[in-house]
Design an enzyme around this catalytic site. Sequence first.
Site, PDB file in Angstrom:
ATOM      1  N   CYS A 258       0.495  -1.205   0.102  1.00  0.00           N
ATOM      2  CA  CYS A 258       0.262   0.117   0.515  1.00  0.00           C
ATOM      3  C   CYS A 258       0.901   1.058  -0.038  1.00  0.00           C
ATOM      4  O   CYS A 258       0.653   2.557  -1.150  1.00  0.00           O
ATOM      5  CB  CYS A 258      -1.042  -0.065   0.718  1.00  0.00           C
ATOM      6  SG  CYS A 258      -1.992  -1.132   0.786  1.00  0.00           S
ATOM      7  N   LYS A 318       6.965  -6.635   6.747  1.00  0.00           N
ATOM      8  CA  LYS A 318       6.680  -6.322   8.384  1.00  0.00           C
ATOM      9  C   LYS A 318       6.183  -7.546   8.655  1.00  0.00           C
ATOM     10  O   LYS A 318       5.618  -8.706   8.819  1.00  0.00           O
ATOM     11  CB  LYS A 318       5.911  -5.130   8.676  1.00  0.00           C
ATOM     12  CG  LYS A 318       4.023  -5.196   7.928  1.00  0.00           C
ATOM     13  CD  LYS A 318       2.766  -4.172   8.517  1.00  0.00           C
ATOM     14  CE  LYS A 318       1.908  -5.316   8.476  1.00  0.00           C
ATOM     15  NZ  LYS A 318       0.693  -4.292   8.667  1.00  0.00           N
TER      16      LYS A 318
END
Length: 447
Positions: A258, A318
């Site tokens: 994103c 992440k």
Amino acid sequence: MAESRTIGIFGAGWVGLVTGGCFAELGHQVIVRDVVPERIDALETGRMPFHEPGLPEVLERNRARIRYTLDARELTEADALFICVQTPPTYSGDADLSYVWTALDDLPRVERRQVLVMKSTVPVGTGEKVRAALEGRGLINVGYVSNPEFLSEGRAVQDFLDPDRIVIGAFADEDASAVEALYGGIETPVVRTDVASAEMIKLAANAFLMTRISFINEIANVCEAVGADVVEVARGIGYDHRLGPHFLRAGIGYGGSCFPKDSLALKQLASNSGYHFQLLAAVIEVNELQKRRVIQKLQKHIGKLRGKKVALLGLAFKAGTDDLREAPSLVLASRLLAEGAEVRAWDPVARPGELMKGAVLYDTVLEAVRGADAAVIVTEWDELRGLASKDVHEAMARPLIIDGRNLLDPAQARAAGFAYEGIGRPTSPTEVLPETHERDLEAELNR
Ligand code: UGA
């Protein structure tokens, strides 16, 4: 509890499945339509196409309320049709809306009112274009609502069912009310607004989060130059209620499906309208440089990287996901390989394959660090919290940890015999390790 409705979803990707699963959890009937037969087959037999904690359980628990199909005609029954397709960047950096237009081509024709709801992240102005396209096709009984998603990977189910807010931008009040009713049972502020503002809220929220990250990364870089500790600085900033503690973790830059894409799309959107979004351009540039700083840190400690073994620990962009899109690990691996280093890699779930061609993937952290000249923490996986251990120290050729996520306690790592360097934290000059050949030379001279 919301009154049960039938919801159609275009796209069985990450947003589509989270949206579909969570609406089913709220009591709605859900029809998920995708164009890839293998994906539909997998979902029908309960196989997940990606890793998202809690989602398999939600889909399984609501199995009776969710149907998967390749056939768009099945969406005729739906009261609301959510578009959850990808909007990847084009060559020019704008968002590619071709999947959105294909979904529109497949819209079923129905007599009663249906609401088309845009969940995909799109440029401001898309709603107007879609409305014009719907009118052009005579689909005047199809309403349009922008209802952006604010889901983060790894906690998407929680973000959907317990959101900070729900944003609903509509051309007609009745459509906004119809979409708001679908979220019945969720207690949260609802921001009802116009379509363009709803589209901008999504882009601006992401841009602001990225700005915070690049800001704290720059503060970290200055901290390194002046001897302050960015973790302490962020803690001190975060208590200010006007600023808050979130998104102030300095590290090796943001990645994911994103932020990088949305920042470019917003920058291009502004440029296309004749505005140079300077701050956002700087945020993007700072992020690019931040990914590369690890290389300089390695060079500082072990000199030339040619022939050195470097273990990259954590590859996903992440923790909590197997997503490698725009992951800093990919930039790091290719930079290291270009410098002639040997890259050893480990991740509990991400499998880079061809994306990290030339690197060797190991099943355990211990195998990855065996014989390594340096270990780099790239993703903040819990499994790495105990990295500064006796076993790892013994396994490595040089006990050097570069902590790209400030995951470890520097004092503990140093007490365990490691040279340790985080991001934006003081390092002592005594930690500079000689290159192997220098050590060999020294040993030779002392003989
Ligand atoms: C992000 C947003 O957080 C969501 O609200 C949004 O809906 C989503 O994008 C989207 O547009 O769909 P996501 O990409 O899953 O979600 O991940 P984040 O948790 O926001 O992290 C993004 C990147 O920033 C990661 O690489 C993370 O490591 C990095 N980050 C985050 C930092 O470097 N420091 C921080 O303090 C926080």
